[in-house]
Each structure stands twice: as C-alpha cells, then as structure tokens.
Design a protein around this motif. Structure first.
Motif, PDB file in Angstrom:
ATOM      1  N   MET A 151      25.701  12.671  31.384  1.00 47.19           N
ATOM      2  CA  MET A 151      26.304  11.353  31.500  1.00 47.19           C
ATOM      3  C   MET A 151      25.243  10.342  31.922  1.00 47.19           C
ATOM      4  SD  MET A 151      29.897  10.389  33.401  1.00 47.19           S
ATOM      5  CE  MET A 151      30.799  11.540  32.354  1.00 47.19           C
ATOM      6  N   LYS A 152      25.159   9.245  31.161  1.00 44.58           N
ATOM      7  CA  LYS A 152      24.110   8.246  31.405  1.00 44.58           C
ATOM      8  C   LYS A 152      24.663   6.917  31.913  1.00 44.58           C
ATOM      9  CE  LYS A 152      20.825  10.911  29.854  1.00 44.58           C
ATOM     10  NZ  LYS A 152      19.815  11.472  30.787  1.00 44.58           N
ATOM     11  N   LYS A 153      25.907   6.612  31.559  1.00 47.48           N
ATOM     12  CA  LYS A 153      26.496   5.331  31.947  1.00 47.48           C
ATOM     13  C   LYS A 153      27.905   5.553  32.483  1.00 47.48           C
ATOM     14  CE  LYS A 153      24.090   2.653  28.337  1.00 47.48           C
ATOM     15  NZ  LYS A 153      24.295   1.711  27.210  1.00 47.48           N
ATOM     16  N   ILE A 154      28.207   4.907  33.612  1.00 47.92           N
ATOM     17  CA  ILE A 154      29.562   4.978  34.160  1.00 47.92           C
ATOM     18  C   ILE A 154      30.039   3.560  34.479  1.00 47.92           C
ATOM     19  CG2 ILE A 154      29.125   7.252  35.157  1.00 47.92           C
ATOM     20  CD1 ILE A 154      29.120   5.879  37.926  1.00 47.92           C
ATOM     21  N   GLY A 155      31.348   3.430  34.608  1.00 45.26           N
ATOM     22  CA  GLY A 155      31.942   2.145  34.956  1.00 45.26           C
ATOM     23  C   GLY A 155      32.708   2.257  36.257  1.00 45.26           C
ATOM     24  N   VAL A 156      32.990   1.115  36.862  1.00 48.28           N
ATOM     25  CA  VAL A 156      33.780   1.081  38.082  1.00 48.28           C
ATOM     26  C   VAL A 156      34.689  -0.145  38.040  1.00 48.28           C
ATOM     27  CG1 VAL A 156      31.917  -0.104  39.341  1.00 48.28           C
ATOM     28  CG2 VAL A 156      33.731   1.055  40.611  1.00 48.28           C
ATOM     29  N   LEU A 167      35.239   0.611  26.565  1.00 47.92           N
ATOM     30  CA  LEU A 167      34.330   1.518  27.280  1.00 47.92           C
ATOM     31  C   LEU A 167      33.322   2.130  26.306  1.00 47.92           C
ATOM     32  CD1 LEU A 167      36.974   3.254  29.586  1.00 47.92           C
ATOM     33  CD2 LEU A 167      35.134   1.727  30.353  1.00 47.92           C
ATOM     34  N   GLU A 168      33.820   2.561  25.170  1.00 45.81           N
ATOM     35  CA  GLU A 168      32.941   3.169  24.164  1.00 45.81           C
ATOM     36  C   GLU A 168      31.952   2.148  23.598  1.00 45.81           C
ATOM     37  OE1 GLU A 168      35.838   4.738  21.494  1.00 45.81           O
ATOM     38  OE2 GLU A 168      36.020   6.659  22.574  1.00 45.81           O
ATOM     39  N   LYS A 169      32.417   0.923  23.471  1.00 39.17           N
ATOM     40  CA  LYS A 169      31.558  -0.160  22.962  1.00 39.17           C
ATOM     41  C   LYS A 169      30.332  -0.363  23.865  1.00 39.17           C
ATOM     42  CE  LYS A 169      31.696  -5.182  22.171  1.00 39.17           C
ATOM     43  NZ  LYS A 169      32.579  -6.385  22.218  1.00 39.17           N
ATOM     44  N   HIS A 170      30.522  -0.201  25.156  1.00 38.86           N
ATOM     45  CA  HIS A 170      29.424  -0.373  26.113  1.00 38.86           C
ATOM     46  C   HIS A 170      28.713   0.949  26.416  1.00 38.86           C
ATOM     47  CE1 HIS A 170      31.620  -4.146  26.811  1.00 38.86           C
ATOM     48  NE2 HIS A 170      30.493  -4.610  27.313  1.00 38.86           N
ATOM     49  N   GLY A 171      29.123   2.012  25.770  1.00 38.80           N
ATOM     50  CA  GLY A 171      28.477   3.309  25.978  1.00 38.80           C
ATOM     51  C   GLY A 171      28.841   3.966  27.302  1.00 38.80           C
ATOM     52  N   ILE A 172      29.939   3.507  27.912  1.00 39.14           N
ATOM     53  CA  ILE A 172      30.365   4.056  29.210  1.00 39.14           C
ATOM     54  C   ILE A 172      31.062   5.395  28.983  1.00 39.14           C
ATOM     55  CG2 ILE A 172      31.841   3.666  31.228  1.00 39.14           C
ATOM     56  CD1 ILE A 172      31.390   0.626  30.728  1.00 39.14           C
ATOM     57  N   GLU A 173      30.609   6.401  29.735  1.00 36.41           N
ATOM     58  CA  GLU A 173      31.108   7.764  29.508  1.00 36.41           C
ATOM     59  C   GLU A 173      32.044   8.284  30.596  1.00 36.41           C
ATOM     60  OE1 GLU A 173      27.288   9.999  27.965  1.00 36.41           O
ATOM     61  OE2 GLU A 173      26.772   8.371  29.349  1.00 36.41           O
ATOM     62  N   GLY A 174      32.139   7.562  31.697  1.00 32.62           N
ATOM     63  CA  GLY A 174      33.021   7.966  32.790  1.00 32.62           C
ATOM     64  C   GLY A 174      33.390   6.744  33.607  1.00 32.62           C
ATOM     65  N   LEU A 175      34.521   6.805  34.302  1.00 35.11           N
ATOM     66  CA  LEU A 175      35.034   5.631  35.008  1.00 35.11           C
ATOM     67  C   LEU A 175      35.525   5.998  36.396  1.00 35.11           C
ATOM     68  CD1 LEU A 175      35.859   2.589  34.817  1.00 35.11           C
ATOM     69  CD2 LEU A 175      38.070   3.375  33.931  1.00 35.11           C
ATOM     70  N   VAL A 176      35.124   5.185  37.394  1.00 32.09           N
ATOM     71  CA  VAL A 176      35.657   5.306  38.749  1.00 32.09           C
ATOM     72  C   VAL A 176      36.691   4.210  38.936  1.00 32.09           C
ATOM     73  CG1 VAL A 176      35.158   5.236  41.225  1.00 32.09           C
ATOM     74  CG2 VAL A 176      33.507   6.278  39.640  1.00 32.09           C
ATOM     75  N   VAL A 177      37.896   4.599  39.299  1.00 31.06           N
ATOM     76  CA  VAL A 177      38.996   3.653  39.505  1.00 31.06           C
ATOM     77  C   VAL A 177      39.340   3.622  40.985  1.00 31.06           C
ATOM     78  CG1 VAL A 177      41.406   3.142  39.000  1.00 31.06           C
ATOM     79  CG2 VAL A 177      39.917   4.030  37.188  1.00 31.06           C
ATOM     80  N   ILE A 178      39.214   2.449  41.588  1.00 27.52           N
ATOM     81  CA  ILE A 178      39.503   2.283  43.015  1.00 27.52           C
ATOM     82  C   ILE A 178      40.805   1.501  43.160  1.00 27.52           C
ATOM     83  CG2 ILE A 178      38.641   1.400  45.222  1.00 27.52           C
ATOM     84  CD1 ILE A 178      35.805   1.402  43.877  1.00 27.52           C
ATOM     85  N   GLY A 179      41.801   2.118  43.769  1.00 27.77           N
ATOM     86  CA  GLY A 179      43.078   1.424  43.915  1.00 27.77           C
ATOM     87  C   GLY A 179      44.172   2.340  44.412  1.00 27.77           C
TER      88      GLY A 179
END
Length: 319
Positions: free
Chosen positions: A1-6, A89-101
């Motif tokens: 995994m190279k890119k993640i989102g939050v 997410l795929e458009k930005h190459g994001i492979e995993g996501l952290v969701v805070i809530g």
C-alpha cells in the motif's frame, strides 16, 4: 500500500485533529502518501481530496473540532453514492481509508468494506457509544466540559436554593450523563439505558429537603427527554421551583484533554499500521488501556453497554 486517505465524519469531537495528525505522520514515517478528504463523505463523493504533508498537520494537536471539516451525507447511504466515493478514491490512487467518527461514520466505512475497499475506523465521538472500545476520542474532554458547567451551576443553585436540571448530550447513550453526574455529585441522573421513577425522584428530593438540603442537581441525558420536558413533569409531581440548563454544543468544542490527545494519537497510529499490513474492514479501540482491533461489520451488529454498577453507585452516593 502506497497511498491512504483520512476523513472525519458526523459530529465533531475534541481530539479528532490529534487523530488526523497521528494518521498523517505515522503514514509519512512509513513512506506512505496521505490524502485528506474534506467535509466527510460529502467531500469523498465530490472529490474534495488533497495531499497532506508533515506541515499540514502542524500545530493542530491542541485544537478542538476537525481541520478536515465534517458533514452528514444522505447520498452516501445509497449504493450509488458509495460507488461514487470509491471511484474518487481510485482516481487519486488511494488504496486504504481511515475513517474517524461515530456510529454513522462507521456505517459508511462498513459499506466501503463490503464493496471491497479497505477501511479502518477510529472512534471519534463525545457520546462514547461505539461498541468494542472502553472510550472514544472526545468523550473525556466533553465530560470535563460538563463537570465544569455542573460546578458553576451548583454555585448558583446553592445561592438561590433551587433545583437545577442540566440536559447533556450523548444521543442514545447515557455515558456522558452518568460519568458527569457521578463526578459532579448530582442528586439524580437519568439515562436512556434505565427507566426512571418520578415517585422515587420526588421522594429523594423531599428527603434531602427534610434534612436541610436547599438545592439539587439533576442530570438528564438527551436520549431520555429534554430538560424542559422533565422539569415540567417534576414541577407537576413535586411542586418544585426548577431551572433548566441545556448545555448543547458547548460540549463538543474546546481544547482536547491530555487523555484525549494521547488516545487519539495511539488509535490513529494503530489504524495506519493495520492498513500497512493490508488489514482492512477493522475498527480500533482501547480496552483495559490496551489497543485492540476488531471486525467493523461485527462491531456494528453489537450494542453499546453502559456500566449499570456505576449507575447504581451514583444512586447510593446521592442519598
């Protein structure tokens, strides 16, 4: 995994910024790129996504609220909205996501997980109503805000010899009411998880008056009813002169406590570790001061449980 989102979603809570900071810096430390998704699931659908650097999260650990902003999103509750989010997410190459809530945020993460996109949930809500963790990010700060208000209101309750009813947040959970009521020495605490007896409450107040007590504090969780509604019932039953304070959104703001900052940092970093190991569909939490993670789908099938022993203790100590 190279890119993640939050992203942060739902109601804001103190410590969310500390969690975002931990996610970003833990990821960069491990040579990952991090992308912030602004305005929750709304921003995910619309593509409001920006790359974050070390400096992007500088000087935010002490700030309340969330630098990523937050919003509720009805569209994301639909399959079409969820698939739009995954496309972004795929458009930005994001492979995993952290969701805070909180609960609603977790349901969004659960939906993405079921569509095959790796997500990890971090519990961020003042309500402390997420199953699988002893505490959520923001609960301790909100608790201390409520206690501070109780202490101040007690001063005026004493001066005017009145019964004050304080309505606190918590949604359908009574943790905030219970913990603040016990810590603040409230005479009566109403929580959604247990029925209340107006005759018993009236008797307890009368008994206090008979021994010379001239004021009382009653904590009402919003999941039971409004403070004004309870005041009307109490005045009709016990013929008491009452005043109501609805603390409202003041409970969500403010500088996070040290406890919330540390908890958020630990949970945010752990979420990144799970994504690095390609373990998605999880939620992180803390149990007996140890970090845990569990299946986010299974977690949402469980219900939050309150400590009824503590609730009974509050009654025993307020005789």
């Amino acid at each position: 995994m190279k890119k993640i989102g939050v992203l942060t979603s739902g109601g804001d809570s103190p410590g969310m910024n500390a969690a975002v900071r931990a996610v970003v810096r833990k990821a960069i430390y491990n040579n990952l790129e991090v992308y912030g998704i602004y305005q929750g699931y709304n921003g995910l659908i619309s593509g409001n996504i920006k790359k974050l650097e070390l400096g992007s999260v500088g000087d935010i650990i002490h700030r309340g609220g969330t630098m990523l902003y937050t919003a509720r999103c009805e569209e994301f509750k639909t399959k079409e909205g969820q698939l739009k989010g995954i496309k972004q997410l795929e458009k930005h190459g994001i492979e995993g996501l952290v969701v805070i809530g909180g609960d609603g945020s977790y349901r969004g993460a659960k939906a993405l997980t079921e569509h095959g996109f790796p997500c990890v949930g971090v519990p961020g809500t003042i309500d402390n109503d997420i199953p699988g963790t002893d505490f959520t990010v923001g609960f301790d700060t909100a608790l201390n805000t409520v206690i501070d208000a109780i202490d101040k209101i007690r001063d005026t309750a004493t001066s005017h010899e009145r019964t004050f009813i304080i309505e606190v947040m918590g949604r359908n959970a009574g943790d905030l009411a219970l913990w603040s009521g016990l810590a603040g020495g409230a005479e009566t605490i109403l929580i959604p998880e247990d029925n209340y007896d107006m005759d018993d409450i009236s008797m307890r107040l009368k008994r206090g008056q008979e021994r010379g007590k001239k004021h009382s504090i009653i904590i009402v969780a919003e999941g039971v009813m409004s403070g004004n509604e309870f005041a009307k019932q109490l005045e009709e039953k016990a013929n008491l002169d009452t005043r109501v304070s609805v603390l409202g959104h003041i409970q969500r703001g403010g500088t996070p406590t040290a406890s919330d900052r540390v908890l958020a940092s630990r949970l945010g970093a752990r979420a990144v570790e799970l994504l690095i190991s390609e373990t998605g569909g999880r939620a992180v939490g803390i149990v007996n001061n140890k970090l845990v993670d569990y299946d986010i789908i299974e977690a949402l099938g469980k219900s939050h449980e309150i400590d009824l022993k503590m609730y009974n203790l509050s009654k025993e100590l307020s005789i």
